[in-house]
Design a protein around this motif. Structure first.
Motif, mmCIF file in Angstrom:
data_model
loop_
_atom_site.group_PDB
_atom_site.id
_atom_site.type_symbol
_atom_site.label_atom_id
_atom_site.label_comp_id
_atom_site.label_asym_id
_atom_site.label_seq_id
_atom_site.Cartn_x
_atom_site.Cartn_y
_atom_site.Cartn_z
ATOM 1 N N PRO A 198 0.834 -1.196 0.000
ATOM 2 C CA PRO A 198 0.000 0.000 0.000
ATOM 3 C C PRO A 198 0.876 1.256 0.000
ATOM 4 O O PRO A 198 1.921 1.306 0.635
ATOM 5 C CB PRO A 198 -0.806 -0.104 1.299
ATOM 6 N N GLU A 199 0.416 2.224 -0.755
ATOM 7 C CA GLU A 199 1.132 3.491 -0.823
ATOM 8 C C GLU A 199 0.966 4.203 0.512
ATOM 9 O O GLU A 199 -0.106 4.213 1.093
ATOM 10 C CB GLU A 199 0.530 4.342 -1.943
ATOM 11 N N ILE A 200 2.030 4.761 1.005
ATOM 12 C CA ILE A 200 1.990 5.491 2.270
ATOM 13 C C ILE A 200 2.325 6.949 1.982
ATOM 14 O O ILE A 200 3.225 7.250 1.208
ATOM 15 C CB ILE A 200 2.980 4.916 3.299
ATOM 16 N N THR A 201 1.573 7.831 2.602
ATOM 17 C CA THR A 201 1.823 9.253 2.467
ATOM 18 C C THR A 201 1.839 9.861 3.861
ATOM 19 O O THR A 201 1.518 9.182 4.833
ATOM 20 C CB THR A 201 0.751 9.901 1.559
ATOM 21 N N GLN A 202 2.203 11.107 3.960
ATOM 22 C CA GLN A 202 2.270 11.763 5.267
ATOM 23 C C GLN A 202 1.332 12.961 5.298
ATOM 24 O O GLN A 202 1.062 13.572 4.267
ATOM 25 C CB GLN A 202 3.691 12.248 5.559
ATOM 26 N N LEU A 203 0.872 13.275 6.504
ATOM 27 C CA LEU A 203 0.018 14.447 6.714
ATOM 28 C C LEU A 203 0.630 15.310 7.802
ATOM 29 O O LEU A 203 0.998 14.813 8.871
ATOM 30 C CB LEU A 203 -1.396 14.037 7.147
ATOM 31 N N THR A 204 0.751 16.598 7.505
ATOM 32 C CA THR A 204 1.183 17.578 8.492
ATOM 33 C C THR A 204 0.151 18.693 8.509
ATOM 34 O O THR A 204 -0.238 19.193 7.446
ATOM 35 C CB THR A 204 2.569 18.146 8.159
ATOM 36 N N VAL A 205 -0.305 19.069 9.697
ATOM 37 C CA VAL A 205 -1.272 20.154 9.856
ATOM 38 C C VAL A 205 -0.570 21.285 10.607
ATOM 39 O O VAL A 205 -0.195 21.122 11.765
ATOM 40 C CB VAL A 205 -2.529 19.686 10.622
ATOM 41 N N ASN A 206 -0.391 22.417 9.924
ATOM 42 C CA ASN A 206 0.162 23.618 10.550
ATOM 43 C C ASN A 206 -1.014 24.435 11.082
ATOM 44 O O ASN A 206 -1.937 24.746 10.328
ATOM 45 C CB ASN A 206 0.960 24.442 9.532
ATOM 46 N N THR A 207 -0.982 24.769 12.373
ATOM 47 C CA THR A 207 -2.122 25.457 12.977
ATOM 48 C C THR A 207 -1.745 26.841 13.479
ATOM 49 O O THR A 207 -0.613 27.104 13.867
ATOM 50 C CB THR A 207 -2.682 24.644 14.161
ATOM 51 N N THR A 208 -2.750 27.720 13.467
ATOM 52 C CA THR A 208 -2.642 29.026 14.106
ATOM 53 C C THR A 208 -3.881 29.158 14.978
ATOM 54 O O THR A 208 -4.990 29.076 14.453
ATOM 55 C CB THR A 208 -2.619 30.165 13.054
ATOM 56 N N PRO A 209 -3.697 29.298 16.293
ATOM 57 C CA PRO A 209 -2.464 29.338 17.064
ATOM 58 C C PRO A 209 -1.730 27.991 17.024
ATOM 59 O O PRO A 209 -2.323 26.938 16.876
ATOM 60 C CB PRO A 209 -2.914 29.690 18.478
ATOM 61 N N SER A 210 -0.425 28.071 17.185
ATOM 62 C CA SER A 210 0.444 26.908 16.998
ATOM 63 C C SER A 210 0.258 25.823 18.055
ATOM 64 O O SER A 210 0.634 24.675 17.825
ATOM 65 C CB SER A 210 1.904 27.348 16.964
ATOM 66 N N ASP A 211 -0.342 26.174 19.217
ATOM 67 C CA ASP A 211 -0.533 25.167 20.268
ATOM 68 C C ASP A 211 -1.937 24.558 20.243
ATOM 69 O O ASP A 211 -2.409 23.991 21.215
ATOM 70 C CB ASP A 211 -0.228 25.758 21.650
ATOM 71 N N SER A 212 -2.608 24.646 19.094
ATOM 72 C CA SER A 212 -3.935 24.043 18.947
ATOM 73 C C SER A 212 -3.820 22.521 18.947
ATOM 74 O O SER A 212 -2.779 21.955 18.604
ATOM 75 C CB SER A 212 -4.582 24.490 17.632
ATOM 76 N N ARG A 213 -4.905 21.889 19.319
ATOM 77 C CA ARG A 213 -4.951 20.421 19.337
ATOM 78 C C ARG A 213 -5.434 19.928 17.977
ATOM 79 O O ARG A 213 -6.441 20.413 17.459
ATOM 80 C CB ARG A 213 -5.924 19.954 20.425
ATOM 81 N N VAL A 214 -4.719 18.971 17.395
ATOM 82 C CA VAL A 214 -5.097 18.383 16.101
ATOM 83 C C VAL A 214 -5.470 16.928 16.335
ATOM 84 O O VAL A 214 -4.733 16.178 16.980
ATOM 85 C CB VAL A 214 -3.930 18.475 15.084
ATOM 86 N N ARG A 215 -6.632 16.558 15.804
ATOM 87 C CA ARG A 215 -7.067 15.151 15.884
ATOM 88 C C ARG A 215 -7.561 14.711 14.511
ATOM 89 O O ARG A 215 -8.131 15.506 13.774
ATOM 90 C CB ARG A 215 -8.203 14.971 16.888
ATOM 91 N N ILE A 216 -7.333 13.452 14.203
ATOM 92 C CA ILE A 216 -7.914 12.838 13.012
ATOM 93 C C ILE A 216 -9.005 11.913 13.537
ATOM 94 O O ILE A 216 -8.723 10.929 14.215
ATOM 95 C CB ILE A 216 -6.866 12.080 12.182
ATOM 96 N N MET A 217 -10.236 12.253 13.219
ATOM 97 C CA MET A 217 -11.379 11.637 13.884
ATOM 98 C C MET A 217 -11.681 10.206 13.424
ATOM 99 O O MET A 217 -12.267 9.448 14.188
ATOM 100 C CB MET A 217 -12.623 12.511 13.697
ATOM 101 N N ASN A 218 -11.315 9.822 12.234
ATOM 102 C CA ASN A 218 -11.712 8.506 11.732
ATOM 103 C C ASN A 218 -10.595 7.466 11.760
ATOM 104 O O ASN A 218 -10.670 6.448 11.082
ATOM 105 C CB ASN A 218 -12.313 8.612 10.322
#
Length: 110
Positions: A43-63
């Motif tokens: 399987p092909e693998i890719t990467q995800l990066t989420v840059n947030t403003t404000p930088s200390d925000s919480r990032v979640r991938i829900m599924n």
């Protein structure tokens, strides 16, 4: 006479046993395992990066179950991304991830 009777009885019982000949064997076929061609598709693998403003925000991938971190390795596809921080509006949207995706998300203060 008793010996004769026991002997006669033994012969009669032996005659009553199943004396059928075994069924003829089925014709032999090639029982060697056939060579199977199995294609292994990595399987092909890719990467995800989420840059947030404000930088200390919480990032979640829900599924998915694993916790998000910058450069998380994922299979290409759609993922529901949530960015939140107390006192800010929550961002929640489906994002298509392919070819090492980087997204910038700015959430607004309430």
């Amino acid at each position: 006479m008793k010996k004769l009777s026991v002997l006669a009885l033994s012969l009669m019982l032996a005659a009553c046993q199943n004396t059928q000949a075994p069924a003829p064997a089925e014709p032999q076929t090639n029982t060697e395992p056939k060579e199977q061609v199995v294609e292994v598709v990595k399987p092909e693998i890719t990467q995800l990066t989420v840059n947030t403003t404000p930088s200390d925000s919480r990032v979640r991938i829900m599924n998915i179950r694993p916790k998000y971190h910058d450069g998380i390795e994922l299979q290409p596809g759609e993922y529901e991304v949530e960015v939140s921080k107390p006192g800010y509006e929550t961002f929640r949207e489906w994002v298509m991830v392919e070819n090492n995706t980087v997204i910038d998300i700015e959430i607004k203060q309430l």
